[in-house]
Design a protein around this motif. Structure first.
Motif, PDB file in Angstrom:
ATOM      1  N   LEU A 171       0.829  -1.196   0.000  1.00  0.00           N
ATOM      2  CA  LEU A 171       0.000   0.000   0.000  1.00  0.00           C
ATOM      3  C   LEU A 171       0.868   1.252   0.000  1.00  0.00           C
ATOM      4  CD1 LEU A 171      -2.945   1.194   0.375  1.00  0.00           C
ATOM      5  CD2 LEU A 171      -2.402   1.248   2.814  1.00  0.00           C
ATOM      6  N   LEU A 172       1.896   1.259   0.840  1.00  0.00           N
ATOM      7  CA  LEU A 172       2.777   2.415   0.930  1.00  0.00           C
ATOM      8  C   LEU A 172       3.588   2.601  -0.350  1.00  0.00           C
ATOM      9  CD1 LEU A 172       4.023   2.040   4.606  1.00  0.00           C
ATOM     10  CD2 LEU A 172       2.282   3.595   3.727  1.00  0.00           C
ATOM     11  N   GLN A 173       3.942   1.502  -0.993  1.00  0.00           N
ATOM     12  CA  GLN A 173       4.685   1.616  -2.246  1.00  0.00           C
ATOM     13  C   GLN A 173       3.820   2.264  -3.331  1.00  0.00           C
ATOM     14  OE1 GLN A 173       6.756  -1.936  -3.443  1.00  0.00           O
ATOM     15  NE2 GLN A 173       7.040  -1.224  -5.545  1.00  0.00           N
ATOM     16  N   GLU A 174       2.562   1.866  -3.414  1.00  0.00           N
ATOM     17  CA  GLU A 174       1.679   2.490  -4.398  1.00  0.00           C
ATOM     18  C   GLU A 174       1.392   3.941  -4.018  1.00  0.00           C
ATOM     19  OE1 GLU A 174      -1.793   0.415  -5.616  1.00  0.00           O
ATOM     20  OE2 GLU A 174      -0.583  -1.042  -6.734  1.00  0.00           O
ATOM     21  N   SER A 175       1.309   4.209  -2.727  1.00  0.00           N
ATOM     22  CA  SER A 175       1.129   5.592  -2.287  1.00  0.00           C
ATOM     23  C   SER A 175       2.342   6.435  -2.676  1.00  0.00           C
ATOM     24  CB  SER A 175       0.920   5.633  -0.771  1.00  0.00           C
ATOM     25  OG  SER A 175       0.878   6.961  -0.287  1.00  0.00           O
ATOM     26  N   ASP A 176       3.535   5.867  -2.519  1.00  0.00           N
ATOM     27  CA  ASP A 176       4.749   6.576  -2.933  1.00  0.00           C
ATOM     28  C   ASP A 176       4.735   6.871  -4.422  1.00  0.00           C
ATOM     29  OD1 ASP A 176       5.584   6.409  -0.351  1.00  0.00           O
ATOM     30  OD2 ASP A 176       7.059   4.825  -0.674  1.00  0.00           O
ATOM     31  N   THR A 177       4.280   5.901  -5.216  1.00  0.00           N
ATOM     32  CA  THR A 177       4.212   6.111  -6.659  1.00  0.00           C
ATOM     33  C   THR A 177       3.261   7.241  -6.997  1.00  0.00           C
ATOM     34  OG1 THR A 177       4.658   3.753  -7.005  1.00  0.00           O
ATOM     35  CG2 THR A 177       3.798   4.981  -8.873  1.00  0.00           C
ATOM     36  N   PHE A 178       2.135   7.286  -6.298  1.00  0.00           N
ATOM     37  CA  PHE A 178       1.192   8.379  -6.524  1.00  0.00           C
ATOM     38  C   PHE A 178       1.816   9.723  -6.181  1.00  0.00           C
ATOM     39  CE2 PHE A 178      -2.037  11.240  -4.732  1.00  0.00           C
ATOM     40  CZ  PHE A 178      -2.855  11.402  -5.839  1.00  0.00           C
ATOM     41  N   VAL A 179       2.507   9.782  -5.052  1.00  0.00           N
ATOM     42  CA  VAL A 179       3.134  11.045  -4.643  1.00  0.00           C
ATOM     43  C   VAL A 179       4.200  11.468  -5.648  1.00  0.00           C
ATOM     44  CG1 VAL A 179       4.567  12.126  -2.875  1.00  0.00           C
ATOM     45  CG2 VAL A 179       2.610  10.730  -2.209  1.00  0.00           C
ATOM     46  N   ARG A 180       4.971  10.503  -6.125  1.00  0.00           N
ATOM     47  CA  ARG A 180       6.016  10.833  -7.092  1.00  0.00           C
ATOM     48  C   ARG A 180       5.430  11.253  -8.437  1.00  0.00           C
ATOM     49  NH1 ARG A 180      11.250   9.193  -5.775  1.00  0.00           N
ATOM     50  NH2 ARG A 180      11.400   8.127  -3.781  1.00  0.00           N
ATOM     51  N   SER A 181       4.190  10.901  -8.695  1.00  0.00           N
ATOM     52  CA  SER A 181       3.585  11.336  -9.954  1.00  0.00           C
ATOM     53  C   SER A 181       3.419  12.847  -9.994  1.00  0.00           C
ATOM     54  CB  SER A 181       2.228  10.654 -10.147  1.00  0.00           C
ATOM     55  OG  SER A 181       1.251  11.182  -9.265  1.00  0.00           O
ATOM     56  N   PHE A 182       3.468  13.512  -8.829  1.00  0.00           N
ATOM     57  CA  PHE A 182       3.384  14.957  -8.804  1.00  0.00           C
ATOM     58  C   PHE A 182       4.690  15.614  -9.242  1.00  0.00           C
ATOM     59  CE2 PHE A 182      -0.324  13.976  -6.454  1.00  0.00           C
ATOM     60  CZ  PHE A 182      -1.132  15.091  -6.440  1.00  0.00           C
ATOM     61  N   ASN A 183       5.729  14.815  -9.459  1.00  0.00           N
ATOM     62  CA  ASN A 183       6.995  15.384  -9.916  1.00  0.00           C
ATOM     63  C   ASN A 183       6.923  15.895 -11.343  1.00  0.00           C
ATOM     64  OD1 ASN A 183       8.264  14.885  -7.498  1.00  0.00           O
ATOM     65  ND2 ASN A 183       9.054  12.894  -8.125  1.00  0.00           N
ATOM     66  N   GLY A 184       5.946  15.463 -12.098  1.00  0.00           N
ATOM     67  CA  GLY A 184       5.824  15.943 -13.461  1.00  0.00           C
ATOM     68  C   GLY A 184       4.677  15.261 -14.163  1.00  0.00           C
ATOM     69  N   PHE A 185       4.199  15.886 -15.224  1.00  0.00           N
ATOM     70  CA  PHE A 185       3.054  15.355 -15.950  1.00  0.00           C
ATOM     71  C   PHE A 185       3.361  13.963 -16.475  1.00  0.00           C
ATOM     72  CE2 PHE A 185       0.705  15.083 -20.063  1.00  0.00           C
ATOM     73  CZ  PHE A 185      -0.542  14.935 -19.500  1.00  0.00           C
ATOM     74  N   SER A 186       2.484  13.032 -16.151  1.00  0.00           N
ATOM     75  CA  SER A 186       2.553  11.654 -16.634  1.00  0.00           C
ATOM     76  C   SER A 186       3.789  10.917 -16.162  1.00  0.00           C
ATOM     77  CB  SER A 186       2.496  11.625 -18.165  1.00  0.00           C
ATOM     78  OG  SER A 186       1.304  12.204 -18.619  1.00  0.00           O
ATOM     79  N   ALA A 187       4.377  11.347 -15.050  1.00  0.00           N
ATOM     80  CA  ALA A 187       5.506  10.605 -14.518  1.00  0.00           C
ATOM     81  C   ALA A 187       5.064   9.216 -14.107  1.00  0.00           C
ATOM     82  CB  ALA A 187       6.095  11.351 -13.308  1.00  0.00           C
ATOM     83  N   PHE A 188       5.941   8.231 -14.299  1.00  0.00           N
ATOM     84  CA  PHE A 188       5.698   6.840 -13.933  1.00  0.00           C
ATOM     85  C   PHE A 188       4.504   6.248 -14.696  1.00  0.00           C
ATOM     86  CE2 PHE A 188       7.973   8.629 -10.403  1.00  0.00           C
ATOM     87  CZ  PHE A 188       8.883   7.651 -10.079  1.00  0.00           C
ATOM     88  N   GLY A 189       4.151   6.836 -15.838  1.00  0.00           N
ATOM     89  CA  GLY A 189       3.057   6.283 -16.622  1.00  0.00           C
ATOM     90  C   GLY A 189       1.694   6.587 -16.057  1.00  0.00           C
ATOM     91  N   VAL A 190       1.623   7.364 -14.990  1.00  0.00           N
ATOM     92  CA  VAL A 190       0.347   7.793 -14.433  1.00  0.00           C
ATOM     93  C   VAL A 190       0.446   9.292 -14.194  1.00  0.00           C
ATOM     94  CG1 VAL A 190      -0.115   5.592 -13.332  1.00  0.00           C
ATOM     95  CG2 VAL A 190       1.123   7.336 -12.081  1.00  0.00           C
ATOM     96  N   PHE A 191      -0.630   9.900 -13.803  1.00  0.00           N
ATOM     97  CA  PHE A 191      -0.544  11.310 -13.465  1.00  0.00           C
ATOM     98  C   PHE A 191      -1.462  11.607 -12.300  1.00  0.00           C
ATOM     99  CE2 PHE A 191      -4.541  12.596 -15.332  1.00  0.00           C
ATOM    100  CZ  PHE A 191      -4.743  11.653 -16.319  1.00  0.00           C
ATOM    101  N   SER A 192      -1.162  12.701 -11.669  1.00  0.00           N
ATOM    102  CA  SER A 192      -1.846  13.074 -10.442  1.00  0.00           C
ATOM    103  C   SER A 192      -3.162  13.782 -10.747  1.00  0.00           C
ATOM    104  CB  SER A 192      -0.933  14.003  -9.638  1.00  0.00           C
ATOM    105  OG  SER A 192      -0.715  15.197 -10.383  1.00  0.00           O
ATOM    106  N   PRO A 193      -4.018  13.974  -9.720  1.00  0.00           N
ATOM    107  CA  PRO A 193      -5.232  14.757  -9.939  1.00  0.00           C
ATOM    108  C   PRO A 193      -4.943  16.156 -10.449  1.00  0.00           C
ATOM    109  CG  PRO A 193      -5.399  13.545  -7.886  1.00  0.00           C
ATOM    110  CD  PRO A 193      -3.995  13.352  -8.389  1.00  0.00           C
ATOM    111  N   PHE A 194      -3.798  16.707 -10.031  1.00  0.00           N
ATOM    112  CA  PHE A 194      -3.416  18.026 -10.540  1.00  0.00           C
ATOM    113  C   PHE A 194      -3.220  17.978 -12.051  1.00  0.00           C
ATOM    114  CE2 PHE A 194       0.081  20.719 -11.933  1.00  0.00           C
ATOM    115  CZ  PHE A 194      -0.423  21.973 -11.634  1.00  0.00           C
TER     116      PHE A 194
END
Length: 720
Positions: free
Chosen positions: A211-234
């Motif tokens: 769970l924490l690993q996926e949460s980390d991936t979500f947080v890191r997605s805020f580093n830039g548009f479409s980072a890690f193949g996903v993107f944040s609500p922003f």
């Protein structure tokens, strides 16, 4: 005479930059306001609805058997079941998360949404403007009025349009960067705060780690548009741009029908244009996104990563919990992170850097080139069709196709991002396993004479182990007594110490402190009344002052407090022999390679200084004495504190422990528990617990155990 194109373009961009820097909502000299009480409201709501974690977990189940799970951050297959789960997570998480972002910058987010819609109109407007320019030139040429002044006029108008578009785009990008950095700070801070709240038993759960690993991936997605193949609500707000662009292109194509082009021809053009790309899309894998993260400031990055490393480190977790380092780590990380993101103080020109990620795709348009020409010929056959209309038709079709593909790709990534957002929200709602329920929790009540401990039939097993590390542990230590725990290696001594310190939880039995069930005490409250030297104590790559001072953070900057702790541990001569005394940077365990990273002592003038095992042990003992000598501390635990010290240093340490555990009148004020292999030292204790195979086989005073002539007596006679 029109302005030179380069001068006009530069002036417009400069004006746009000036405007965005003076927008309200985020003054460049004002610190980012802290998260609002909305976070606490959200956490309470999630705790009242415990199915959020279950929804996230259900999305990871492999449908074939229902017992195995996808790897963390793996792509969820698109199915009706996962679509329903995604809808549930979106309804539960997105409104609250977006509300938190809105609270930070309501004006700027409003501006961002508006400009995103406006930017979606630009491509179609650009095509329309160019078509008008071409038609105007065509009319001038056919009428015989074509002159150089007409060309200059049309070129100037087009340059003005481009300048205005570039200025709006610059304002939007600069404003977006500010909101983006604020959003990154908010989610990263919340994640770090939650990490620091979690205890060892919680982090030992494999599903919690996923769970924490996926949460980390979500947080890191805020580093830039479409980072890690996903993107944040922003980043999902950019869907507005794509939707706006698609609708505008469709409106332009529909408007062509009023110029004599039948609507059926437009639909035919769209169909034959989309068909080859659809075939290509079906056979093409996932896009690779490779967006650079940009350069970070060296010292700020080191401090930020050091604090993040401490928050995520299992090795440092016991001391972080015991010495209540969480608020200090969070504060240090926040200061570094805000400075790194430019939120602490905005510098001129520091928020206009953009990184564009190139994309490529193979199309099959060549096979259908003939079909493309059929609708074009039908359009050209109309007497009202001009070259500008023809140009607009072609550019709009091509832009519509590319935009539609980008929209579909974005929606596909958004679908995956929803599950990572769900993991983030579920992680922020995690309750530490050692944390008692609010209605059952009671505050620790100091006795003033030490901590009374009563353990009955305690058992404990490490996660994944079938053999219990502790079983049937029963012992009683009166307030102010000293207990020595002895035994062979692997007998469970250190594990028992961690259970007594409330680092690990026991599985069965009971443990009472001052007559109160320890499971009703808040671990943070309990730890405030204890100090310890762990067998695997931390070696921080920072100064001597920092290594000692974290034993009691409120007095970390007090030279007298640090000096007193060093004197009590008998480490004064060692520190004086170091190149810069207490400011000497030590070569620790490699986790934190910056002197500024942990304690902000400033840059050291010497390379890291190495210490021997015994010297490091003196530093660890000094750290424990930072808190141990305080009146509110009633329990001292020392796990092999002098294993690397000589006999003289060992005697000094235990004499000091005896001294600080008594009041000036000589009354006992602290309970002391120490683990040792030196049975001569164990004789100092009021009681001795002999451990073997995870349980206490003998318990009593030194004389009582010798008189029994059991395992303790055998071990004692063999060691003297």
């Amino acid at each position: 005479m029109p302005l030179p194109p380069s001068s006009l373009f530069t002036d417009v961009i400069h004006l746009a930059s000036s405007v965005v820097r003076n927008l309200p909502g985020c003054p460049h000299d004002a610190p980012l306001k802290p998260p609002t009480s909305r976070e606490r409201v959200k956490r309470d709501a999630l705790e009242e609805s415990p199915d959020l974690y279950a929804v996230w977990l259900a999305s990871r189940r492999i449908a074939e058997n229902g017992t195995e799970h996808l790897p963390p951050a793996a792509q969820r297959p698109f199915s009706f079941q996962n679509l329903a789960l995604a809808c549930t997570l979106s309804k539960r998480c997105a409104p609250e998360l977006l509300s938190c972002l809105w609270d930070a910058h309501p004006f700027r987010i409003s501006l961002m949404v508006t400009l995103d819609v406006v930017r979606g109109i630009f491509p179609a407007f650009r095509g329309y403007s160019q078509a008008v320019m071409i038609d105007e030139l065509q009319r001038n040429m056919t009428s015989g009025n074509f002159t150089l002044s007409h060309v200059i006029h049309q070129g100037t108008m087009e340059l003005v349009r481009m300048s205005v578009e570039a200025a709006i785009d610059n304002i939007a990008t600069s404003n977006e960067n500010i909101v983006h950095n604020s959003a990154r700070f908010l989610v990263e801070r919340r994640q770090l705060e939650q990490r620091l709240r979690l205890d060892v038993p919680t982090l030992s759960d494999p599903l919690v780690r996923d769970l924490l690993q996926e949460s980390d991936t979500f947080v890191r997605s805020f580093n830039g548009f479409s980072a890690f193949g996903v993107f944040s609500p922003f980043d999902a707000m950019r869907l507005l741009t794509l939707v706006s662009e698609v609708l505008t292109h469709l409106w332009v194509l529909s408007s062509l029908t009023f110029g004599g082009t039948p609507l059926s021809i437009v639909f035919l053009s769209v169909a034959v244009t989309v068909l080859p790309s659809m075939l290509s899309w079906l056979t093409y894998g996932h896009d690779n996104w490779d967006c650079p993260n940009g350069q970070l400031g060296g010292q700020l990055a080191a401090k930020q990563e050091a604090m993040r490393g401490l928050a995520h480190s299992d090795a440092h977790r016991p001391e972080i919990l015991l010495f209540d380092l969480g608020p200090w780590i969070l504060k240090s990380w926040s200061r570094a992170r805000k400075s790194l993101l430019g939120l602490e103080r905005r510098h001129h020109g520091g928020d206009n850097n953009l990184s564009f990620c190139p994309l490529s795709r193979v199309y099959l348009n060549g096979m259908f080139s003939a079909f493309h020409n059929v609708p074009l010929l039908l359009v050209l056959s109309s007497s009202s069709t001009s070259v500008g209309t023809f140009t607009l038709y072609r550019s709009t079709l091509q832009s519509l196709l590319l935009t539609a593909e980008a929209l579909l790709r974005t929606l596909r990534m958004a679908f995956q991002g929803v599950f990572l957002m769900g993991a983030f929200c579920a992680a922020t709602a995690l309750k530490p396993r050692l944390q008692p329920d609010a209605q059952k929790a009671i505050p620790y009540s100091p006795s003033g004479v030490g901590m009374a401990i009563d353990a009955q039939n305690l058992s404990f097993s490490y996660p994944g182990s079938r053999v219990p590390a502790l079983h049937n542990i029963t012992l009683t230590v009166e307030a102010g007594e000293t207990l020595a725990i002895v035994g062979y290696n692997g007998s469970g001594k250190t594990t028992l110490a961690n259970v007594l310190l409330r680092i690990y939880d026991f599985e069965s039995g009971s443990l009472r402190v001052n007559g109160v069930d320890i499971q009703r005490l808040d671990p943070r409250d309990f730890h405030a009344h204890a100090s310890a030297v762990f067998q695997g104590f931390s070696k921080f790559s920072t100064s001597v002052k920092g290594n000692v001072g974290i034993g009691f953070v409120p007095e970390m900057d007090s030279a007298d407090a640090v000096s007193t702790a060093i004197e009590l541990a008998g480490a004064a001569d060692l520190v004086r022999s170091l190149p810069e005394g207490v400011r000497t940077r030590l070569d620790g365990d490699g986790l934190n390679r910056s002197c500024e990273a942990c304690c902000g002592d400033g840059p050291a003038s010497h390379t890291p200084h190495g210490l021997s095992g015994g010297e490091w042990q003196r530093i660890a003992i000094s750290r424990a004495f930072m808190r141990a000598r305080r009146p509110e501390v009633e329990l001292l635990v020392f796990d092999e504190p002098t294993s690397s010290l000589d006999a003289h240093a060992q005697k000094h340490v235990f004499d000091t422990i005896e001294k600080i555990s008594r009041s000036p009148d000589g009354d006992r004020t602290k309970t002391v528990i120490f683990i040792t292999h030196r049975l001569a030292t164990a004789r100092r204790a009021d009681k001795i617990a002999m451990m073997e195979n995870g349980t206490i086989i003998e318990f009593g005073t030194h004389e009582q155990l010798l008189s029994r002539n059991g395992r303790y007596a055998s071990l004692y006679h063999a060691s003297v």
